[in-house]
Scaffold this motif. Structure first.
Motif, short mmCIF file in Angstrom:
data_model
loop_
_atom_site.label_atom_id
_atom_site.label_comp_id
_atom_site.label_asym_id
_atom_site.label_seq_id
_atom_site.Cartn_x
_atom_site.Cartn_y
_atom_site.Cartn_z
N HIS A 64 10.13 -6.88 -4.53
CA HIS A 64 9.72 -5.60 -5.12
C HIS A 64 9.49 -4.56 -4.04
O HIS A 64 8.86 -4.84 -3.01
N PRO A 65 9.96 -3.31 -4.24
CA PRO A 65 9.46 -2.22 -3.42
C PRO A 65 8.01 -1.95 -3.76
O PRO A 65 7.48 -2.49 -4.74
N TYR A 66 7.36 -1.14 -2.96
CA TYR A 66 5.93 -0.92 -3.10
C TYR A 66 5.56 -0.42 -4.50
O TYR A 66 6.15 0.52 -5.03
N ARG A 67 4.53 -1.09 -5.06
CA ARG A 67 3.99 -0.71 -6.36
C ARG A 67 2.49 -0.45 -6.19
O ARG A 67 1.69 -1.38 -6.25
N PRO A 68 2.11 0.80 -5.94
CA PRO A 68 0.69 1.09 -5.72
C PRO A 68 -0.17 0.61 -6.88
O PRO A 68 0.16 0.80 -8.05
N GLY A 69 -1.27 -0.06 -6.53
CA GLY A 69 -2.19 -0.53 -7.56
C GLY A 69 -1.84 -1.85 -8.19
O GLY A 69 -2.57 -2.33 -9.07
N VAL A 70 -0.74 -2.49 -7.74
CA VAL A 70 -0.34 -3.80 -8.26
C VAL A 70 -0.53 -4.82 -7.14
O VAL A 70 0.34 -4.99 -6.30
N PRO A 71 -1.67 -5.50 -7.08
CA PRO A 71 -1.91 -6.44 -5.98
C PRO A 71 -1.05 -7.69 -6.09
O PRO A 71 -0.89 -8.24 -7.18
N LEU A 72 -0.51 -8.12 -4.96
CA LEU A 72 0.24 -9.38 -4.91
C LEU A 72 -0.67 -10.57 -4.67
O LEU A 72 -0.22 -11.71 -4.78
N ALA A 73 -1.92 -10.33 -4.31
CA ALA A 73 -2.86 -11.42 -4.08
C ALA A 73 -4.27 -10.90 -4.29
O ALA A 73 -4.54 -9.71 -4.11
N ARG A 74 -5.18 -11.83 -4.66
CA ARG A 74 -6.59 -11.51 -4.82
C ARG A 74 -7.42 -12.56 -4.08
O ARG A 74 -8.05 -13.43 -4.69
N PRO A 75 -7.44 -12.52 -2.76
CA PRO A 75 -8.26 -13.48 -2.01
C PRO A 75 -9.75 -13.18 -2.19
O PRO A 75 -10.15 -12.04 -2.46
N HIS A 132 5.42 -3.07 9.84
CA HIS A 132 5.03 -1.98 10.72
C HIS A 132 6.21 -1.36 11.45
O HIS A 132 6.02 -0.55 12.37
N ASN A 133 7.43 -1.70 11.08
CA ASN A 133 8.55 -0.82 11.36
C ASN A 133 8.35 0.36 10.41
O ASN A 133 8.42 0.21 9.19
N LEU A 134 8.03 1.53 10.95
CA LEU A 134 7.53 2.60 10.09
C LEU A 134 8.57 3.11 9.11
O LEU A 134 8.22 3.57 8.02
N GLU A 135 9.85 3.01 9.46
CA GLU A 135 10.88 3.40 8.51
C GLU A 135 10.96 2.39 7.36
O GLU A 135 11.19 2.77 6.21
N HIS A 136 10.77 1.11 7.63
CA HIS A 136 10.72 0.12 6.55
C HIS A 136 9.51 0.39 5.65
O HIS A 136 9.60 0.33 4.42
N GLU A 137 8.38 0.67 6.28
CA GLU A 137 7.16 0.98 5.52
C GLU A 137 7.38 2.19 4.62
O GLU A 137 7.03 2.18 3.43
N ASP A 138 7.99 3.24 5.18
CA ASP A 138 8.22 4.44 4.39
C ASP A 138 9.22 4.22 3.27
O ASP A 138 9.16 4.90 2.24
N MET A 139 10.11 3.26 3.45
CA MET A 139 11.07 2.94 2.40
C MET A 139 10.57 1.79 1.55
O MET A 139 11.34 0.98 1.04
N ALA A 140 9.23 1.71 1.41
CA ALA A 140 8.56 0.93 0.36
C ALA A 140 8.36 -0.55 0.68
O ALA A 140 8.08 -1.33 -0.23
N MET A 141 8.42 -0.96 1.96
CA MET A 141 8.14 -2.36 2.31
C MET A 141 6.64 -2.54 2.54
O MET A 141 6.16 -2.80 3.64
N MET A 142 5.89 -2.37 1.45
CA MET A 142 4.44 -2.51 1.46
C MET A 142 4.00 -3.20 0.18
O MET A 142 4.74 -3.23 -0.81
N ALA A 143 2.78 -3.75 0.23
CA ALA A 143 2.20 -4.37 -0.98
C ALA A 143 0.69 -4.29 -0.89
O ALA A 143 0.12 -4.34 0.20
N ASP A 144 0.03 -4.15 -2.03
CA ASP A 144 -1.42 -4.20 -2.10
C ASP A 144 -1.92 -5.64 -2.24
O ASP A 144 -1.22 -6.50 -2.78
N PHE A 145 -3.12 -5.87 -1.72
CA PHE A 145 -3.88 -7.05 -2.13
C PHE A 145 -5.32 -6.61 -2.34
O PHE A 145 -5.75 -5.57 -1.83
N GLU A 146 -6.07 -7.36 -3.12
CA GLU A 146 -7.44 -7.01 -3.45
C GLU A 146 -8.38 -8.14 -3.06
O GLU A 146 -8.19 -9.28 -3.52
N VAL A 147 -9.36 -7.84 -2.24
CA VAL A 147 -10.38 -8.81 -1.87
C VAL A 147 -11.47 -8.77 -2.94
O VAL A 147 -12.03 -7.70 -3.22
#
Length: 488
Positions: free
Chosen positions: A389-400, A472-487
């Motif tokens: 998945h590309p980045y989906r703000p507010g959709v955590p992939l984990a809840r440690p 942390h390749n910033l171009e990958h990050e900007d092109m949505a290679m991120m994910a949320d998690f919630e503690v």
């Protein structure tokens, strides 16, 4: 790399094909300068100013446009914390609890992330938690309940981290504590923060960055992921410049005495990886990693360092003749990018420093409560994804759970330096084998190489709330290679 490479054949190749093609160490697309460049080792190494509090526990810094001389004989417009590049160094103490008030006088919104900080979620620099342009302000609260370490701070704006860091929004932060104070390590003028990054310059001295049509003003255009595209599609693998800057100076030179020096090495590049060596020879004695001192020193002939990583090392310049030159080189590059900086041993001096056999008592391992898989991969459609998945703000992939540890298994199809907010981790294995010597210590960023699986033991301490992991390749990050998690 060829145009075909830029169109994404990496996703279709296996590790054997990559090695045969000689691409295993390439982590971005080279952007060449249009400006005549200076000879290496002619510009003195600058040391960023140390930030001063406006009152105990409170700092104020303004993000603003400034023109500074980077390439001799011309000026460059930067977006800078305090109008400087790098921004001021924050020299802080464990447990001191500080607030940094950021005022944004730029024409673009920003979000400041303290990279490596154990920070409340509201001050973590979430990419959509923006400080408005034109005078917006935000107080960032940093409890600093963490070990002495080399941290850094940088912009983290959604979809535009790459161009905004490239244009200057970055600086270093040092956390100190009593454990470190008790060690006879080099300090004062013999402790050098070294922020290493690459840039390209246009004919007029401005930073050159490959923004797409309509993206040069930072407003960008919608990519096929639904996110804004801040970089031209030919540079989606990452942007690498042909000028190496250290503390904002091109291939600088520093005079040193024939004594030990502590070098705090930071790779603040968007995409470029380095394999650092000393020429004509020498060793780095590593004393710390991303998240603090090691238990014992580790000697290295070379150090691989990916974007976002830090190494705290000691180099003994008494091993070289007075008048001799010691060059820090990058063996992953040819041409101008092979040189990083030079040290000239100016004279002998007394040295009462040492590197003890025992450095610290770092946190012990906590038994993991579960294992989670995170796959960093470019999809068949050319989208940078985590777990498909590309980045989906507010959709955590984990809840440690707060206070627990988990094994996170990170897999990759390309060079992806994986950064985890809040949590610090130990590298347990690479492809089922022992980690590299350079993986030692508690970290927050790890280089996951093409077709590699890296297991890390992540500890979730400090705060509950929403955090992130991302490339942390910033171009990958900007092109949505991120994910949320919630503690929780």
């Amino acid at each position: 790399m060829s145009a075909l490479t830029r169109r994404g054949f990496l996703g279709a190749l296996g590790a054997t094909a990559l090695a045969a093609a000689g691409c295993a160490e390439i982590s971005g697309e080279l952007l060449r300068s249009r400006l005549a460049l200076p000879r290496p080792f002619t510009v003195p190494l600058p040391i960023p100013e140390v930030a001063r509090p406006v009152r105990p526990g409170r700092y104020e810094v303004t993000q603003r446009v400034a023109r500074i001389e980077i390439i001799p004989g011309t000026t460059t417009e930067v977006l800078g914390y305090g109008g400087t590049f790098p921004g001021p160094t924050f020299d802080l103490r464990r447990g001191s609890r500080v607030t940094v008030a950021v005022r944004n006088e730029l024409s673009v919104p920003t979000s400041t992330h303290l990279h490596g900080g154990v920070t409340p979620p509201g001050s973590d620099g979430y990419p959509a938690d923006l400080v408005a342009s034109g005078g917006g302000t935000k107080d960032y609260d940093y409890p600093l309940e963490q070990r002495a370490a080399t941290l850094w701070y940088h912009d983290h704006r959604m979809d535009f981290t790459g161009p905004q860091v490239w244009r200057g929004l970055a600086g270093m932060a040092l956390v100190r504590d009593e454990e470190e104070d008790a060690l006879p390590l080099p300090r004062g003028e013999r402790e050098l923060p070294l922020m290493i990054c690459d840039r390209a310059f246009d004919e007029d001295g401005s930073f050159r960055y490959p923004s797409p049509p309509g993206g040069g003003n930072h407003t960008g255009h919608k990519g096929h992921t639904g996110h804004m595209a801040a970089v031209d599609g030919d540079y989606m693998e990452g942007v690498e410049g042909d000028v190496i800057l250290v503390n904002g100076a091109p291939w600088p030179v520093a005079e040193v005495t024939a004594t030990r020096y502590r070098l705090r090495l930071l790779n603040a590049s968007n995409a470029r990886r380095y394999r650092l060596r000393l020429a004509p020879g020498g060793r780095f004695t590593q004393i710390g990693s991303d998240s603090g001192l090691l238990a014992a020193p580790v000697a290295h002939d070379e150090l691989p360092i990916s974007p976002g990583e830090r190494y705290d090392v000691v180099v003994d310049f008494s091993a070289y003749p007075v008048g001799g030159a010691v060059t820090l080189v990058n063996t992953l590059a040819d041409g101008p990018a092979r040189n990083v900086m030079r040290f000239v041993v100016a004279r002998r001096a007394a040295d009462d420093t040492a590197v003890p056999a025992v450095l610290s008592r770092p946190p012990g391992r906590v038994p993991p409560v579960t294992t989670r898989l995170f796959d960093f991969r470019r999809s068949a459609e050319g989208v940078w994804t985590i777990n498909g998945h590309p980045y989906r703000p507010g959709v955590p992939l984990a809840r440690p759970r707060l206070g627990t540890a988990e094994v996170w298994r990170l897999s990759s199809d390309f060079h992806h330096p994986v950064h985890v907010h809040l949590a610090h981790f130990l590298v347990l294995a690479r492809n089922g084998r022992a980690p590299a010597a350079s993986d030692a210590g508690w970290k927050d960023t790890v280089d996951v190489r093409p077709y590699e699986v890296v297991d890390v033991l992540a500890r979730f301490d400090g705060h509950r709330g929403r955090y992130m992991l991302h490339c942390h390749n910033l171009e990958h990050e900007d092109m949505a290679m991120m994910a949320d998690f919630e503690v929780i």
